[in-house]
Write a protein that holds these residues in place. Sequence first.
Motif, PDB file in Angstrom:
ATOM      1  N   PHE A  73      93.252  18.718   4.416  1.00 48.30           N
ATOM      2  CA  PHE A  73      93.568  17.742   3.379  1.00 48.30           C
ATOM      3  C   PHE A  73      94.189  16.475   3.954  1.00 48.30           C
ATOM      4  O   PHE A  73      94.346  15.491   3.237  1.00 48.30           O
ATOM      5  CB  PHE A  73      94.509  18.354   2.334  1.00 48.30           C
ATOM      6  N   ILE A  74      94.571  16.493   5.231  1.00 52.41           N
ATOM      7  CA  ILE A  74      95.143  15.291   5.851  1.00 52.41           C
ATOM      8  C   ILE A  74      94.121  14.157   5.800  1.00 52.41           C
ATOM      9  O   ILE A  74      92.963  14.330   6.176  1.00 52.41           O
ATOM     10  CB  ILE A  74      95.557  15.572   7.311  1.00 52.41           C
ATOM     11  N   GLY A  75      94.568  13.013   5.296  1.00 54.40           N
ATOM     12  CA  GLY A  75      93.676  11.867   5.154  1.00 54.40           C
ATOM     13  C   GLY A  75      93.000  11.776   3.800  1.00 54.40           C
ATOM     14  O   GLY A  75      92.371  10.756   3.493  1.00 54.40           O
ATOM     15  N   GLY A  97      97.984   8.350  -3.703  1.00 57.40           N
ATOM     16  CA  GLY A  97      98.343   8.084  -2.321  1.00 57.40           C
ATOM     17  C   GLY A  97      97.453   8.867  -1.379  1.00 57.40           C
ATOM     18  O   GLY A  97      96.389   9.358  -1.769  1.00 57.40           O
ATOM     19  N   THR A  98      97.906   9.008  -0.142  1.00 56.40           N
ATOM     20  CA  THR A  98      97.127   9.685   0.896  1.00 56.40           C
ATOM     21  C   THR A  98      97.994  10.738   1.573  1.00 56.40           C
ATOM     22  O   THR A  98      99.153  10.469   1.898  1.00 56.40           O
ATOM     23  CB  THR A  98      96.645   8.674   1.957  1.00 56.40           C
ATOM     24  N   PHE A 132     101.677  23.573  -0.275  1.00 52.24           N
ATOM     25  CA  PHE A 132     101.217  22.676  -1.338  1.00 52.24           C
ATOM     26  C   PHE A 132     102.151  21.494  -1.585  1.00 52.24           C
ATOM     27  O   PHE A 132     102.066  20.831  -2.610  1.00 52.24           O
ATOM     28  CB  PHE A 132     101.025  23.486  -2.634  1.00 52.24           C
ATOM     29  N   ARG A 133     103.035  21.240  -0.626  1.00 49.54           N
ATOM     30  CA  ARG A 133     103.966  20.126  -0.754  1.00 49.54           C
ATOM     31  C   ARG A 133     103.881  19.262   0.498  1.00 49.54           C
ATOM     32  O   ARG A 133     104.757  19.305   1.385  1.00 49.54           O
ATOM     33  CB  ARG A 133     105.390  20.635  -0.996  1.00 49.54           C
ATOM     34  N   PRO A 134     102.823  18.446   0.621  1.00 55.70           N
ATOM     35  CA  PRO A 134     102.603  17.637   1.822  1.00 55.70           C
ATOM     36  C   PRO A 134     103.464  16.375   1.856  1.00 55.70           C
ATOM     37  O   PRO A 134     104.183  16.068   0.895  1.00 55.70           O
ATOM     38  CB  PRO A 134     101.123  17.259   1.702  1.00 55.70           C
ATOM     39  N   LEU A 135     103.368  15.666   2.971  1.00 55.78           N
ATOM     40  CA  LEU A 135     103.929  14.320   3.088  1.00 55.78           C
ATOM     41  C   LEU A 135     102.848  13.354   2.633  1.00 55.78           C
ATOM     42  O   LEU A 135     101.728  13.378   3.134  1.00 55.78           O
ATOM     43  CB  LEU A 135     104.330  14.024   4.527  1.00 55.78           C
ATOM     44  N   VAL A 136     103.174  12.522   1.645  1.00 50.64           N
ATOM     45  CA  VAL A 136     102.191  11.626   1.031  1.00 50.64           C
ATOM     46  C   VAL A 136     102.636  10.181   1.218  1.00 50.64           C
ATOM     47  O   VAL A 136     103.816   9.848   1.043  1.00 50.64           O
ATOM     48  CB  VAL A 136     102.026  11.928  -0.479  1.00 50.64           C
ATOM     49  N   PHE A 173     106.764   6.639   2.175  1.00 48.31           N
ATOM     50  CA  PHE A 173     106.343   8.014   2.393  1.00 48.31           C
ATOM     51  C   PHE A 173     107.189   8.932   1.508  1.00 48.31           C
ATOM     52  O   PHE A 173     108.410   8.764   1.429  1.00 48.31           O
ATOM     53  CB  PHE A 173     106.518   8.414   3.856  1.00 48.31           C
ATOM     54  N   VAL A 174     106.518   9.882   0.878  1.00 51.20           N
ATOM     55  CA  VAL A 174     107.211  10.836   0.014  1.00 51.20           C
ATOM     56  C   VAL A 174     106.963  12.242   0.548  1.00 51.20           C
ATOM     57  O   VAL A 174     105.814  12.706   0.598  1.00 51.20           O
ATOM     58  CB  VAL A 174     106.723  10.735  -1.447  1.00 51.20           C
ATOM     59  N   ASP A 175     108.025  12.909   0.966  1.00 49.45           N
ATOM     60  CA  ASP A 175     107.923  14.285   1.439  1.00 49.45           C
ATOM     61  C   ASP A 175     108.185  15.208   0.259  1.00 49.45           C
ATOM     62  O   ASP A 175     109.310  15.307  -0.227  1.00 49.45           O
ATOM     63  CB  ASP A 175     108.952  14.531   2.557  1.00 49.45           C
ATOM     64  N   LEU A 176     107.140  15.882  -0.190  1.00 44.77           N
ATOM     65  CA  LEU A 176     107.256  16.700  -1.394  1.00 44.77           C
ATOM     66  C   LEU A 176     108.111  17.941  -1.176  1.00 44.77           C
ATOM     67  O   LEU A 176     108.524  18.584  -2.144  1.00 44.77           O
ATOM     68  CB  LEU A 176     105.875  17.096  -1.925  1.00 44.77           C
ATOM     69  N   THR A 177     108.389  18.294   0.089  1.00 46.66           N
ATOM     70  CA  THR A 177     109.306  19.401   0.331  1.00 46.66           C
ATOM     71  C   THR A 177     110.745  18.992   0.058  1.00 46.66           C
ATOM     72  O   THR A 177     111.609  19.828  -0.177  1.00 46.66           O
ATOM     73  CB  THR A 177     109.206  19.927   1.786  1.00 46.66           C
TER      74      THR A 177
END
Length: 352
Positions: free
Chosen positions: A302-304, A315-316, A326-330, A336-340
């Motif tokens: 899912f990266i990219g 976002g990306t 299921f909590r990536p860095l976007v 940048f939003v780190d969902l963790t």
Amino acid sequence: MHIHVTELQQGDRLIRDTFNSYGLHVLSAGKELNASDIAKLFQHRIDYVDIETRTADEEPAIRTIESGLNPKWLPTVGPIYQDAVNGCEQLFREAFQNGKIAEDDVVQTFQPLVDNFKMERDVVSMLLLLNTKDDYTYQHSVQVGMLSYYLASWLGYGEEAAVKIGQAGFLHDIGKCQIQEGILNKPDKLSREEFETIKQHTVFGHRIIRESFGDSIAATVALEHHERIDGTGYPNCLPGSAMHPVSKIVAVADVYSAMISSRVYQKKRDLLYVLKELYRMSFSELDPETTHTFIRHMIPNFIGKRVELESGETGTIVMTHSSEYFRPLVRLGERFVDLTVERDYEVKHVFM
């Protein structure tokens, strides 16, 4: 030594830190590369790295890493996939007419997939791009074979064993050749009687493969791929402790392929939803270690990819996490939003 990642081989040593296009650190200087490191470079879309100069003895006679497939190359790889689908259909016809199949035909149909697709780094996109609404049963068999091969490799099986496991996945539904087409391709919900008929494909497949090759992993997988570790599966309600480990591999590949496939009566599901569903099933129906290994290796694909968050922002995905799948860095615009960390954010949809 400035080198393209497709030319890397295990044992090469980086002389500089490596960063992806978003400036995130991927691998450190001095790192001696193994297969997973090279795969990580592919997943982060890194084209070139700097490594220590090899000696003449270390130069490979041929490339050890083939470049991954790309959607623009579909005219090349599409026919290979379609040949496998057509070959699968022929095997089903042979099994229906003769009650058995030839092992050489299985090898000749499945092996080109292994030879041409085994280094594909984006399994997610590949299957979606190749998948169509036609020939569901045969496409599903091809996809389960490919996914079983990948998953076996990720679990640490050697190449020869992984190929055998892929072949078992490829043949898992061969018993459906003896199910009436009207039931097999019924666009509406099956009746209780029809579902009981469908369930018999596991028994039919086991018999066909035993008649063809004798007792084998493929025969066991044909019988057990719908068993569930909590004993709720069919045909024998086996608990996980009684299932063959390869049956657990093919069960995961089978569920994933079925859920991403486009059928007359089923739309493709969002890929993140599918992996979340597999994760949920890993606590009751699917083997946890097998399922989590599958998810852990699929998530970096899912990266990219572009995503829509529950907030409506798009976002990306820049980086994925090895534990919180299921909590990536976007990346959202310039931030940048780190969902963790920022737990209020959730991924709603991944655009493929």
